[in-house]
Design a protein around this motif. Structure first.
Motif, PDB file in Angstrom:
ATOM      1  N   UNK A 102      90.400 -13.951  -5.172  1.00  0.00           N
ATOM      2  CA  UNK A 102      90.344 -14.587  -3.846  1.00  0.00           C
ATOM      3  C   UNK A 102      91.034 -15.943  -3.959  1.00  0.00           C
ATOM      4  N   UNK A 103      91.925 -16.245  -3.017  1.00  0.00           N
ATOM      5  CA  UNK A 103      92.710 -17.480  -3.082  1.00  0.00           C
ATOM      6  C   UNK A 103      92.584 -18.253  -1.774  1.00  0.00           C
ATOM      7  N   UNK A 104      92.400 -19.559  -1.881  1.00  0.00           N
ATOM      8  CA  UNK A 104      92.396 -20.426  -0.700  1.00  0.00           C
ATOM      9  C   UNK A 104      93.720 -21.179  -0.669  1.00  0.00           C
ATOM     10  N   UNK A 105      94.380 -21.129   0.472  1.00  0.00           N
ATOM     11  CA  UNK A 105      95.691 -21.763   0.605  1.00  0.00           C
ATOM     12  C   UNK A 105      95.631 -22.827   1.692  1.00  0.00           C
ATOM     13  N   UNK A 106      95.940 -24.057   1.329  1.00  0.00           N
ATOM     14  CA  UNK A 106      95.948 -25.148   2.314  1.00  0.00           C
ATOM     15  C   UNK A 106      97.282 -25.181   3.040  1.00  0.00           C
ATOM     16  N   UNK A 107      97.221 -25.274   4.363  1.00  0.00           N
ATOM     17  CA  UNK A 107      98.446 -25.371   5.165  1.00  0.00           C
ATOM     18  C   UNK A 107      98.306 -26.525   6.149  1.00  0.00           C
ATOM     19  N   UNK A 108      99.409 -26.937   6.736  1.00  0.00           N
ATOM     20  CA  UNK A 108      99.374 -28.051   7.685  1.00  0.00           C
ATOM     21  C   UNK A 108      99.092 -27.586   9.110  1.00  0.00           C
ATOM     22  N   UNK A 109      99.304 -26.291   9.384  1.00  0.00           N
ATOM     23  CA  UNK A 109      99.092 -25.793  10.752  1.00  0.00           C
ATOM     24  C   UNK A 109      97.751 -25.098  10.932  1.00  0.00           C
ATOM     25  N   UNK A 110      97.377 -24.279   9.928  1.00  0.00           N
ATOM     26  CA  UNK A 110      96.139 -23.515  10.063  1.00  0.00           C
ATOM     27  C   UNK A 110      94.933 -24.441   9.991  1.00  0.00           C
ATOM     28  N   UNK A 111      93.906 -24.108  10.742  1.00  0.00           N
ATOM     29  CA  UNK A 111      92.672 -24.906  10.696  1.00  0.00           C
ATOM     30  C   UNK A 111      91.967 -24.610   9.380  1.00  0.00           C
ATOM     31  N   UNK A 112      91.850 -25.597   8.533  1.00  0.00           N
ATOM     32  CA  UNK A 112      91.218 -25.392   7.233  1.00  0.00           C
ATOM     33  C   UNK A 112      92.115 -24.609   6.292  1.00  0.00           C
TER      34      UNK A 112
END
Length: 370
Positions: free
Chosen positions: A280-290
């Motif tokens: 399971x991977x969490x990816x930080x983005x500038x557009x998506x919330x969280x």
């Protein structure tokens, strides 16, 4: 043989069927792919794409629509669609199929894949996705005028300038990167968006995908000979530059740069570094919330010590079962076996089976098909 596709059962197929037993998912098929002389690079990627459910479903829909419209001109897309349809429609649950027509078409389309030399799986994936995009855009000119990602249309697909597009390849695989440069004199930020179908990450020994992604987005200072021309200052200035993921794709493909050119050796060397890739991977983005949450569903593995020889196999997750595909052979594996493909903690190790291309699917919305 049916239309250039050989169908066989084989001991491996019957063993897999026995292993799956009552857990065999309704309508699912698990077929190995015959090797036509060093075509493991192709087979491993095709298995990863077959078990990418959104991609497979749209490809089968494309095949069905094309079939109802009569004979279509043969190209890489029609050959791939036909191959997936033949696997999907098998009466037997397991076996072996020979993707002869697809491989013949691939060799016809690109000189690189024409011979019987060892080829790079990532290079093949890159070529295939871009070819499918080209074919779909020619078939549906309207697709090039839509901008499904709601982002600027002057992006690039793996370095090639593209107009905004809304083919189902883009809808599945395309994300947006933002290249930000901040002038250190006037603080003006220049941002340029570009699209991507996969992310190529530099790797380090005893690291993880998370740390590789952080390094990918780290800030770099441009100075001395690398100064940035600031439009506001109208001159070359020191600046800070960084790449950020602006919009994450539905299917996140991560390519680990395991082959590095060594000047002192005058050749490419394989980096067998241990790089942990989570289920399971969490990816930080500038557009998506969280953070965007992703689940691993396939890994293309390079087996061997160098870039110009070796072998490719693939691991795929299907209905909560992990399977191992090695050309014609397919078998079930335990989820805990995935970590044996992280790489080697020491430079010299007998383990040469290393994760090379990772396929993650977004868990948001209705994308929980895997």
């Amino acid at each position: 043989m049916v239309d250039g596709v050989t169908l066989t059962m084989g001991v491996a197929g019957s063993k897999l069927e026995k292993a799956l037993g009552d857990h065999f998912p309704e309508g699912e098929r698990y077929f190995g792919l015959e090797n036509f002389g060093n075509t493991c690079y192709c087979n491993s990627v095709l298995q990863a794409l077959y078990f990418c459910v959104p991609f497979r479903e749209q490809l089968l829909e494309y095949y069905s629509n094309n079939k109802s419209q009569g004979e279509a001109e043969e190209n890489l897309l029609t050959c791939l669609a036909e191959l997936f349809s033949q696997i999907n429609s098998q009466k037997k649950k397991t076996g072996v199929i020979a993707p002869k027509r697809f491989v013949q078409r691939l060799r016809k389309e690109n000189d690189v894949f024409r011979g019987y030399m060892h080829q790079d799986a990532h290079e093949f994936l890159n070529f295939l996705l871009n070819q499918l995009v080209d074919i779909l855009e020619k078939e549906c000119p309207k697709a090039t005028t839509e901008n499904v990602l709601n982002g600027p249309g002057n992006g690039h697909v793996n370095g090639v300038k593209q107009e905004p597009a809304a083919t189902w390849i883009h809808k599945n695989f395309q994300g947006i990167l933002t290249n930000e440069t901040r002038c250190l004199r006037c603080e003006t930020v220049t941002a340029r968006d570009e699209t991507f179908l996969d992310l190529s990450l530099d790797i380090e020994q005893n690291s993880s995908i998370t740390s590789c992604l952080k390094n990918f987005s780290s800030t770099e200072t441009l100075n001395a000979e690398d100064k940035f021309f600031c439009d506001k200052c109208c001159s070359l200035q020191e600046a800070q530059k960084r790449m950020k993921i602006k919009k994450s794709p539905r299917i996140l493909v991560i390519h680990l740069k395991r082959f590095k050119y060594m000047e002192q050796l005058n050749r490419h060397k394989k980096l067998s570094y241990r790089v942990v890739f989570p289920l399971e991977l969490k990816l930080s983005t500038t557009l998506d919330a969280g953070d965007s949450a992703y689940s691993l569903f396939s890994v293309v593995v390079h087996v061997g010590t160098g870039p110009n020889h070796g072998h490719y196999v693939s691991l795929v997750k299907s209905h909560n079962h992990w399977l191992f595909f090695d050309d014609e052979n397919a078998e079930m594996i335990d989820e805990s076996a995935i970590q044996t493909f992280f790489g080697s903690a020491q430079e010299y190790s007998s383990n040469t089976d290393h994760g090379y291309i990772l396929f993650y699917e977004s868990l948001s919305g209705d994308n929980k098909s895997l």
